[in-house]
Design a protein around this motif. Structure first.
Motif, mmCIF file in Angstrom:
data_model
loop_
_atom_site.group_PDB
_atom_site.id
_atom_site.type_symbol
_atom_site.label_atom_id
_atom_site.label_comp_id
_atom_site.label_asym_id
_atom_site.label_seq_id
_atom_site.Cartn_x
_atom_site.Cartn_y
_atom_site.Cartn_z
ATOM 1 N N GLU A 42 150.352 45.479 139.634
ATOM 2 C CA GLU A 42 151.187 44.321 139.311
ATOM 3 C C GLU A 42 151.959 43.814 140.529
ATOM 4 O O GLU A 42 152.187 42.612 140.671
ATOM 5 C CB GLU A 42 152.156 44.665 138.192
ATOM 6 N N VAL A 43 152.386 44.716 141.395
ATOM 7 C CA VAL A 43 153.199 44.313 142.545
ATOM 8 C C VAL A 43 152.338 43.919 143.738
ATOM 9 O O VAL A 43 152.620 42.916 144.412
ATOM 10 C CB VAL A 43 154.170 45.450 142.939
ATOM 11 N N TYR A 44 151.290 44.686 144.006
ATOM 12 C CA TYR A 44 150.527 44.488 145.235
ATOM 13 C C TYR A 44 149.094 44.025 145.005
ATOM 14 O O TYR A 44 148.387 43.715 145.973
ATOM 15 C CB TYR A 44 150.501 45.794 146.043
ATOM 16 N N GLY A 45 148.646 44.007 143.759
ATOM 17 C CA GLY A 45 147.249 43.697 143.500
ATOM 18 C C GLY A 45 146.944 42.208 143.487
ATOM 19 O O GLY A 45 147.835 41.358 143.405
ATOM 20 N N THR A 48 143.553 38.938 139.827
ATOM 21 C CA THR A 48 142.547 39.416 138.873
ATOM 22 C C THR A 48 142.890 40.811 138.353
ATOM 23 O O THR A 48 142.388 41.223 137.296
ATOM 24 C CB THR A 48 141.161 39.443 139.536
ATOM 25 N N LEU A 49 143.711 41.561 139.076
ATOM 26 C CA LEU A 49 144.207 42.852 138.604
ATOM 27 C C LEU A 49 145.532 42.696 137.876
ATOM 28 O O LEU A 49 145.789 43.377 136.888
ATOM 29 C CB LEU A 49 144.388 43.816 139.781
ATOM 30 N N ARG A 50 146.388 41.805 138.372
ATOM 31 C CA ARG A 50 147.715 41.647 137.781
ATOM 32 C C ARG A 50 147.649 41.168 136.339
ATOM 33 O O ARG A 50 148.398 41.655 135.484
ATOM 34 C CB ARG A 50 148.554 40.676 138.615
ATOM 35 N N ILE A 51 146.756 40.234 136.071
ATOM 36 C CA ILE A 51 146.712 39.652 134.722
ATOM 37 C C ILE A 51 146.336 40.689 133.662
ATOM 38 O O ILE A 51 147.060 40.856 132.669
ATOM 39 C CB ILE A 51 145.755 38.440 134.690
ATOM 40 N N PRO A 52 145.221 41.448 133.807
ATOM 41 C CA PRO A 52 144.912 42.448 132.773
ATOM 42 C C PRO A 52 145.962 43.548 132.673
ATOM 43 O O PRO A 52 146.222 44.052 131.577
ATOM 44 C CB PRO A 52 143.554 43.004 133.201
ATOM 45 N N CYS A 53 146.563 43.916 133.803
ATOM 46 C CA CYS A 53 147.610 44.943 133.757
ATOM 47 C C CYS A 53 148.829 44.441 132.995
ATOM 48 O O CYS A 53 149.450 45.187 132.220
ATOM 49 C CB CYS A 53 148.011 45.362 135.174
ATOM 50 N N THR A 54 149.187 43.189 133.205
ATOM 51 C CA THR A 54 150.317 42.598 132.489
ATOM 52 C C THR A 54 150.020 42.494 131.001
ATOM 53 O O THR A 54 150.885 42.763 130.157
ATOM 54 C CB THR A 54 150.650 41.208 133.062
ATOM 55 N N VAL A 55 148.797 42.101 130.666
ATOM 56 C CA VAL A 55 148.405 42.013 129.249
ATOM 57 C C VAL A 55 148.489 43.380 128.588
ATOM 58 O O VAL A 55 149.019 43.517 127.472
ATOM 59 C CB VAL A 55 146.980 41.434 129.124
ATOM 60 N N PHE A 56 147.958 44.410 129.259
ATOM 61 C CA PHE A 56 148.042 45.781 128.738
ATOM 62 C C PHE A 56 149.489 46.179 128.491
ATOM 63 O O PHE A 56 149.842 46.706 127.431
ATOM 64 C CB PHE A 56 147.395 46.739 129.732
ATOM 65 N N GLU A 57 150.336 45.926 129.477
ATOM 66 C CA GLU A 57 151.752 46.320 129.382
ATOM 67 C C GLU A 57 152.441 45.595 128.232
ATOM 68 O O GLU A 57 153.190 46.197 127.460
ATOM 69 C CB GLU A 57 152.437 46.033 130.717
#
Length: 223
Positions: A42-45, A48-57
């Protein structure tokens, strides 16, 4: 009479507490590993990585723990064979990962960006800079907020009784059923056991935080 009953049933309560602690260790470990990966992404990615990680969270922070337990035990087990303990570890562990990701995310963001820039200027790649410069500082600063997660997940383990995990709360219910009463006394003992474990865990984390504190940086005093 009731105190004699409590003493005679204490081995069952202690066993239930050991199951609760084992569940706590497993779910916090899962949450720690996944939470760190999520926060780094979320911070450094890349986006394309931030969006799925944010959705998961957002999903796992937005669904009540007891609903997650029921979904994993009665839903996921239709496709993957697992016991109630493993279902509880996955449900509560993924939920913990969502919360821990925000703890670590805040810790990463609290490290001055100039340190990352200086590390890159010295020839480190992004992974090396995160691993050697940013991560050690972020982990130290996240210990304080992490005590809240420890307390929250310890209490959440009591919800695992709804899917058949024989932890402390379910053992208490068995004792109440067998003795046909004594609800107040039995659950008072259970509450005391949870309180002792919670205070012991927080005390250890406070000590660790103070031990790793750096001069000139704000840290928690002895609890």
């Amino acid at each position: 009479m009731i105190f004699e009953t409590i003493l005679s049933q204490m081995p069952y309560l202690v066993h239930g507490l050991s199951v609760a602690i084992a569940l706590l260790v497993c779910l916090l470990s899962l949450g720690l590993v996944l939470g760190l990966l999520l926060s780094v992404a979320e911070v450094y990615g890349h986006w394309t990585l931030r969006i799925p990680c944010t959705v998961f969270e957002r999903i796992f922070r937005g669904i009540p723990a007891i609903v997650l337990l029921l979904l994993f035990y009665y839903g996921v087990t239709d496709f993957i064979e697992m016991g109630s303990f493993m279902a509880a570890v996955l449900a509560l562990g993924l939920r913990s990962a969502a919360y821990q990701s925000q703890i670590f995310r805040g810790a990463f963001l609290s490290v001055p960006q100039g340190q990352m820039m200086a590390a890159r200027a010295m020839g480190m790649n992004k992974f090396q800079a995160i691993r050697d410069i940013v991560l050690p500082q972020a982990l130290r600063m996240s210990i304080g907020p992490w005590t809240n997660e420890f307390s929250s997940e310890l209490k959440a383990t009591s919800l695992a009784y709804v899917i058949g995990v024989v932890e402390l709360t379910r053992q208490a219910k068995y004792i109440i059923s067998n003795t046909q009463g004594n609800i107040l006394i039995v659950f008072a003992v259970v509450a005391l056991m949870y309180f002792i474990v919670n205070r012991a865990g927080n005390w250890a984390l406070y000590r660790l935080e103070n031990r790793l504190a750096l001069p000139g940086f704000e840290h928690r005093g002895d609890a």
